[in-house]
Scaffold this motif. Structure first.
Motif, PDB file in Angstrom:
ATOM      1  N   THR A   6       0.843  -1.199   0.000  1.00 39.72           N
ATOM      2  CA  THR A   6       0.000   0.000   0.000  1.00 39.72           C
ATOM      3  C   THR A   6       0.875   1.244   0.000  1.00 39.72           C
ATOM      4  O   THR A   6       1.645   1.473   0.935  1.00 39.72           O
ATOM      5  N   PRO A   7       0.814   2.061  -1.064  1.00 43.51           N
ATOM      6  CA  PRO A   7       1.659   3.263  -1.109  1.00 43.51           C
ATOM      7  C   PRO A   7       1.244   4.277  -0.056  1.00 43.51           C
ATOM      8  O   PRO A   7       0.072   4.343   0.334  1.00 43.51           O
ATOM      9  N   ILE A   8       2.210   5.063   0.418  1.00 41.36           N
ATOM     10  CA  ILE A   8       1.935   6.116   1.391  1.00 41.36           C
ATOM     11  C   ILE A   8       1.692   7.410   0.638  1.00 41.36           C
ATOM     12  O   ILE A   8       2.567   7.904  -0.073  1.00 41.36           O
ATOM     13  N   GLU A   9       0.497   7.942   0.757  1.00 42.28           N
ATOM     14  CA  GLU A   9       0.163   9.186   0.071  1.00 42.28           C
ATOM     15  C   GLU A   9       0.739  10.371   0.836  1.00 42.28           C
ATOM     16  O   GLU A   9       0.814  10.372   2.061  1.00 42.28           O
ATOM     17  N   ILE A  10       1.138  11.404   0.099  1.00 45.85           N
ATOM     18  CA  ILE A  10       1.753  12.577   0.710  1.00 45.85           C
ATOM     19  C   ILE A  10       0.795  13.284   1.661  1.00 45.85           C
ATOM     20  O   ILE A  10       1.209  13.927   2.624  1.00 45.85           O
ATOM     21  N   LYS A  11      -0.511  13.133   1.418  1.00 44.90           N
ATOM     22  CA  LYS A  11      -1.509  13.789   2.270  1.00 44.90           C
ATOM     23  C   LYS A  11      -1.753  13.013   3.562  1.00 44.90           C
ATOM     24  O   LYS A  11      -2.391  13.524   4.484  1.00 44.90           O
ATOM     25  N   ASP A  12      -1.278  11.757   3.637  1.00 49.28           N
ATOM     26  CA  ASP A  12      -1.473  10.930   4.828  1.00 49.28           C
ATOM     27  C   ASP A  12      -0.278  11.058   5.771  1.00 49.28           C
ATOM     28  O   ASP A  12       0.650  11.824   5.528  1.00 49.28           O
ATOM     29  N   GLU A  13      -0.303  10.279   6.854  1.00 51.02           N
ATOM     30  CA  GLU A  13       0.861  10.215   7.737  1.00 51.02           C
ATOM     31  C   GLU A  13       2.035   9.618   6.975  1.00 51.02           C
ATOM     32  O   GLU A  13       1.878   8.645   6.238  1.00 51.02           O
ATOM     33  N   LEU A  14       3.224  10.189   7.143  1.00 47.33           N
ATOM     34  CA  LEU A  14       4.381   9.800   6.349  1.00 47.33           C
ATOM     35  C   LEU A  14       5.110   8.588   6.916  1.00 47.33           C
ATOM     36  O   LEU A  14       6.031   8.074   6.297  1.00 47.33           O
ATOM     37  N   ILE A  15       4.697   8.131   8.114  1.00 48.80           N
ATOM     38  CA  ILE A  15       5.286   6.941   8.730  1.00 48.80           C
ATOM     39  C   ILE A  15       4.164   6.000   9.148  1.00 48.80           C
ATOM     40  O   ILE A  15       3.190   6.416   9.771  1.00 48.80           O
ATOM     41  N   GLY A  27       7.377  -9.568  14.779  1.00 49.56           N
ATOM     42  CA  GLY A  27       8.182  -8.468  14.258  1.00 49.56           C
ATOM     43  C   GLY A  27       7.317  -7.279  13.907  1.00 49.56           C
ATOM     44  O   GLY A  27       6.170  -7.170  14.367  1.00 49.56           O
ATOM     45  N   PHE A  28       7.849  -6.402  13.092  1.00 46.13           N
ATOM     46  CA  PHE A  28       7.074  -5.240  12.673  1.00 46.13           C
ATOM     47  C   PHE A  28       7.472  -4.848  11.252  1.00 46.13           C
ATOM     48  O   PHE A  28       8.557  -5.171  10.772  1.00 46.13           O
ATOM     49  N   ILE A  29       6.570  -4.171  10.572  1.00 45.64           N
ATOM     50  CA  ILE A  29       6.808  -3.640   9.231  1.00 45.64           C
ATOM     51  C   ILE A  29       6.736  -2.123   9.322  1.00 45.64           C
ATOM     52  O   ILE A  29       5.746  -1.569   9.809  1.00 45.64           O
ATOM     53  N   LEU A  30       7.788  -1.475   8.894  1.00 44.04           N
ATOM     54  CA  LEU A  30       7.870  -0.028   8.974  1.00 44.04           C
ATOM     55  C   LEU A  30       7.840   0.559   7.566  1.00 44.04           C
ATOM     56  O   LEU A  30       8.636   0.191   6.712  1.00 44.04           O
ATOM     57  N   GLY A  31       6.906   1.452   7.336  1.00 45.53           N
ATOM     58  CA  GLY A  31       6.799   2.122   6.041  1.00 45.53           C
ATOM     59  C   GLY A  31       7.021   3.611   6.204  1.00 45.53           C
ATOM     60  O   GLY A  31       6.443   4.237   7.089  1.00 45.53           O
ATOM     61  N   ILE A  35       9.912  11.095   0.939  1.00 45.48           N
ATOM     62  CA  ILE A  35      10.140  12.523   1.116  1.00 45.48           C
ATOM     63  C   ILE A  35      10.826  12.817   2.451  1.00 45.48           C
ATOM     64  O   ILE A  35      11.380  13.899   2.655  1.00 45.48           O
ATOM     65  N   ILE A  36      10.835  11.848   3.384  1.00 47.34           N
ATOM     66  CA  ILE A  36      11.457  12.078   4.687  1.00 47.34           C
ATOM     67  C   ILE A  36      12.634  11.150   4.963  1.00 47.34           C
ATOM     68  O   ILE A  36      13.233  11.214   6.044  1.00 47.34           O
ATOM     69  N   ILE A  37      12.981  10.291   4.007  1.00 47.33           N
ATOM     70  CA  ILE A  37      14.075   9.346   4.266  1.00 47.33           C
ATOM     71  C   ILE A  37      14.736   8.947   2.949  1.00 47.33           C
ATOM     72  O   ILE A  37      14.076   8.858   1.918  1.00 47.33           O
ATOM     73  N   ASP A  38      16.060   8.750   2.986  1.00 47.32           N
ATOM     74  CA  ASP A  38      16.759   8.275   1.795  1.00 47.32           C
ATOM     75  C   ASP A  38      17.334   6.886   2.058  1.00 47.32           C
ATOM     76  O   ASP A  38      17.198   6.327   3.151  1.00 47.32           O
ATOM     77  N   GLY A  39      17.987   6.309   1.027  1.00 51.01           N
ATOM     78  CA  GLY A  39      18.500   4.948   1.145  1.00 51.01           C
ATOM     79  C   GLY A  39      19.544   4.794   2.234  1.00 51.01           C
ATOM     80  O   GLY A  39      19.591   3.773   2.931  1.00 51.01           O
TER      81      GLY A  39
END
Length: 297
Positions: A6-15, A27-31, A35-39
């Protein structure tokens, strides 16, 4: 799986974070939105979690808040270093044409392309690594030189640019901070009748010179070119990532790039490929990209 697709939309929460548990593991999945993180930041996070899960303290000696970096960027734009960097890029692009003249016939070509994967065997990779070590050339510069030769022969040009990613982290604190620092800068290629070793070394020297002025962003360069009467003709970009699969998002990515460059979306092509588990992208440590851009006046 549904969360990761599920893509994260810029209008939604970024994390977004989802905790899961199965009969055998948890475990956990972090998305996070790009725009707030690089490789490079993903490696910082991986080191943090690795140390935490193995009960090792992980407190960098130097780090900063991302807000400090943003403020530093604003200060940079009013500094003497900014003026020196601007002069460097003016000399790079404005003293002679950026690329060979494109004929009217070539302008009528369809610049869309399709994805094609080519894989290097481990045996060949070992030979390439040995060649680079012997001639004191980085693997990155080796492949940049190969890409340059391909572009020169494919499009029959002897002077052109293509985009290379730069970390844009010039202090110890920035190297330990999570955020979006990385950007793309144009590498100028002049094809000359020299050996491949000489050409690859020159490519590496040019990149090192470019890195000295990496604070001057892609947007700054675009504004500088626009000020001097240059426009973007078309862009062909390749994203290199083992995961996630981004094929279904390339059209939207092309539209976003076109919007940022103020050109028609039909002039932008984005495709994706992998390095078949080789290199830092193959080890899932990050994502890289290459772009070829035609600039006209």
């Amino acid at each position: 799986i549904k969360h990761t697709n599920t893509p994260i939309e810029i209008k939604d929460e970024l994390i977004k974070c989802v905790i899961f548990q199965t009969p055998t593991k948890s475990g956990f999945i972090l998305g996070l939105h790009h725009i707030i993180i690089d490789g490079f930041s993903t490696q910082i996070m991986a080191d943090f979690f690795d140390n935490y899960l193995n009960n090792r303290p992980y407190i960098p000696e130097k780090f900063q808040s991302y807000e400090e970096y943003v403020n530093a960027e604003e200060t940079y734009k009013n500094s003497s270093r900014y003026n020196r960097d601007k002069k460097f890029w003016e000399e790079q692009f404005l003293t002679e044409p950026i690329c060979s003249v494109v004929s009217q016939a070539q302008k009528g070509l369809d610049y869309t392309s399709s994805e094609q994967n080519s894989y290097i065997s481990n045996e060949i990779f070992v030979k390439i690594k040995k060649f680079c070590d012997t001639n004191e050339i980085s693997l990155n510069s080796f492949f940049d030189a190969v890409i340059s030769l391909f572009i020169a022969r494919k499009y029959e040009v002897d002077k052109f640019t293509f985009g290379v990613p730069v970390l844009n982290r010039t202090t110890a604190a920035e190297m330990n901070t999570i955020g979006l620092y990385m950007h793309i800068l144009p590498l100028i290629c002049n094809m000359e009748p020299v050996s491949f070793v000489e050409f690859a070394k020159k490519t590496e020297d040019n990149k090192l010179n470019l890195f000295r002025h990496q604070k001057f962003t892609q947007t700054d360069i675009k504004d500088l070119l626009k000020e001097k009467g240059y426009t973007v003709g078309n862009i062909d970009a390749t994203v290199i990532a083992q995961k996630p699969k981004i094929g279904k998002f390339t059209r939207q990515m092309a539209e976003n790039i076109a919007s940022a460059c103020q050109i028609d979306s039909d002039c932008v092509n984005v495709k994706a490929t992998t390095e078949e588990n080789l290199g830092f992208t193959g080890r899932l440590e990050g994502i890289s990209s290459h772009a070829v851009c035609l600039i006209e006046k």
